[in-house]
Design an enzyme around this catalytic site. Structure first.
Site, PDB file in Angstrom:
ATOM      1  N   HIS A 139       0.815  -1.222   0.000  1.00 57.23           N
ATOM      2  CA  HIS A 139       0.000   0.000   0.000  1.00 57.23           C
ATOM      3  C   HIS A 139       0.846   1.268   0.000  1.00 57.23           C
ATOM      4  CE1 HIS A 139       0.413   0.035   4.523  1.00 57.23           C
ATOM      5  NE2 HIS A 139       0.411   1.329   4.301  1.00 57.23           N
TER       6      HIS A 139
ATOM      7  N   ASP B  46      -0.349  -7.670   1.949  1.00 63.75           N
ATOM      8  CA  ASP B  46       0.135  -6.295   1.822  1.00 63.75           C
ATOM      9  C   ASP B  46       1.656  -6.304   1.891  1.00 63.75           C
ATOM     10  OD1 ASP B  46       0.377  -3.552   1.744  1.00 63.75           O
ATOM     11  OD2 ASP B  46      -0.271  -3.233   3.822  1.00 63.75           O
TER      12      ASP B  46
ATOM     13  N   SER C 250       4.403   2.278   8.197  1.00 63.25           N
ATOM     14  CA  SER C 250       4.063   1.231   7.227  1.00 63.25           C
ATOM     15  C   SER C 250       5.277   0.822   6.407  1.00 63.25           C
ATOM     16  CB  SER C 250       2.967   1.732   6.284  1.00 63.25           C
ATOM     17  OG  SER C 250       1.743   1.869   6.942  1.00 63.25           O
TER      18      SER C 250
END
Length: 264
Positions: free
Chosen positions: A71, A119, A220
């Site tokens: 992402h 992810d 992230s």
């Protein structure tokens, strides 16, 4: 080609040793130095006004390959040339060396079973890095070697220090514990929106009943780390550091074979 000639993979012994939806920062952590996590790099995004902004992290697999969260490499205006990395520095947005992205390869199962399932991606650099005491390849978990519950693990990154807070200048790290996957999945299913789906390919990690420590916005793509091994990739969570809402990372052990095959 043998795995050991590509990058390091070791077996986690089991002995104790958004993140999108809420973002990705370290909450209630401590200052640390890049020498402790020399495989960790900042991922910068090119802004429409012409500047670069640190938004995610990644982990060095080889001199020209990184491991991150899928992402972090998508969006309406996403182009590989709108991503670059900064390696070998403790400090956010300064120092170290910069390399630009050639392309990334997302796992084919990304967003298939759930919004943030799979992810994970590998990222090819236009120019290789040079190894040094502050730039080294990561050791990743072996295929199928999933962590038991209640194992101490570490988040590290430059993300926010709370959900509404600012972002630190100095690299942060914090120790939390793995949380039972089924328990985590059931709680998220009952108490949050439908896009908060925990699958068996994820690791929940935090302080289950008390909260207070977590990754958060800006972390992230960075590591969930234990015993010298990257076992997870920071992915998502609900807000940051809340009780019963642990952070969720992509479980590297579910994708090790794909990583090795793809990052050649």
């Amino acid at each position: 080609m043998m795995w050991s000639t590509v990058f390091t993979i070791i077996l986690f012994s089991g002995a104790a040793v958004g993140r999108t939806l809420h973002g990705g920062r370290i909450v209630n952590g401590n200052n640390t130095r890049i020498e402790n996590y020399p495989f960790l790099v900042q991922v910068d995004v090119f802004q429409s006004y012409g500047d670069w902004w640190p938004s995610c992290s990644a982990n060095i697999l080889k001199v020209n390959w990184l491991l991150s969260a899928a992402h972090c490499f998508e969006g309406r205006d996403y182009k590989p040339e709108h991503r670059r990395i900064r390696a070998g520095t403790t400090f956010k947005g300064t120092g170290g060396v910069i390399r630009y992205v050639d392309y990334d390869i997302k796992h084919p199962d990304y967003r298939v079973a759930a919004r943030y399932d799979a992810d994970i991606n590998v990222v090819k650099l236009l120019e290789p890095l040079l190894y040094s005491p502050v730039i080294q390849k990561a050791t990743i978990n072996v295929a199928g070697n999933h962590l038991p519950n209640n194992i101490p693990v570490i988040y590290a990154g430059w993300g926010r220090t709370d959900f509404f807070g600012g972002q630190p200048y100095i690299l942060q790290h914090v120790s939390v514990y793995t949380v039972d996957n089924a328990m985590c999945a059931e709680y998220y299913r009952k108490h949050n929106r439908s896009d908060y789906t925990v699958t068996p390919n994820m690791i929940c990690a935090g302080l289950w009943e008390e909260g207070g420590k977590d990754a958060c916005t800006g972390d992230s793509g960075g590591p969930l780390y234990t015993g010298g091994v990257v076992v997870g990739i920071v992915s998502w969570g609900h807000l940051c550091a809340e009780p019963f809402n642990p952070g969720v990372a992509t479980d590297v052990a579910s994708y090790t074979d794909w990583i090795v095959k793809t990052a050649r």
